[in-house]
Design a protein around this motif. Sequence first.
Motif: not given
Length: 228
Positions: A152-177
């Motif tokens: 829903f974020e209209p700004d592409v750069e902000v969207l990419k930043t949010n998705i990058s943070e989500r990437f890190h969260e998913l990676n951290d979750g996989n590492i914890e598992q």
Amino acid sequence: MTSRSFLRVVGWALLLLGFIDAVYILIGTDWLNSISELRTGGRLAEHALAPILGMLLLLLPAGDKFTPKEVRTLSRTSKLSLVLAVFSLALVPFILVSAIRIQRAYDRQVTAWVDQQKERTEAAIKQLNDKRTKEDVQAFVQPLPLDEKIFFEPDVEVLKTNISERFHELNDGNIEQAEARLSARLRSVWTDSIKWSLAALINTAVFALLWHRSRRYGRLASSAKGKK
């Protein structure tokens, strides 16, 4: 056959059975695999009952009514009990060293996997940052389990930043598992190692007691030879 002779036959049979069992265990071991070596040490520690019972039957107290031949045979079994005591004691460091090697191997595997995951995450973020439009970003992350609200974020750069943070969260979750699975495996390895080490120590004590008790037969053997 007297009951005493029968018990001795059973004792020798149990010793032979224990020897065959030990040979079978050793032959089936992969000596380049720490897990296989650990299991071998554990099986040897757990399968000591047959030789212990065999030694007990051979060394049952029977007064001094031994023939010279029987006394010489029992003197040899006393030496065998000492050898088995030393062998059982040697299993303790063997089992513990195998467990340490397994832990180090698991640590190396997880470390390599974590580094690989981080590299993949950074590579994915780099590819994400190369996207210019919102449609390109959506097409790139479509296979990933992302919340649709993030788009829903209209700004592409902000969207990419949010998705990058989500990437890190998913990676951290996989590492914890992965680390949790490693911890569970190591807990199982060390639980078995301690259990088998204690079993080997108990076997050592039993064989040492049998050796100590059977030295009497060695003295009888010397007496029997002196009377000839």
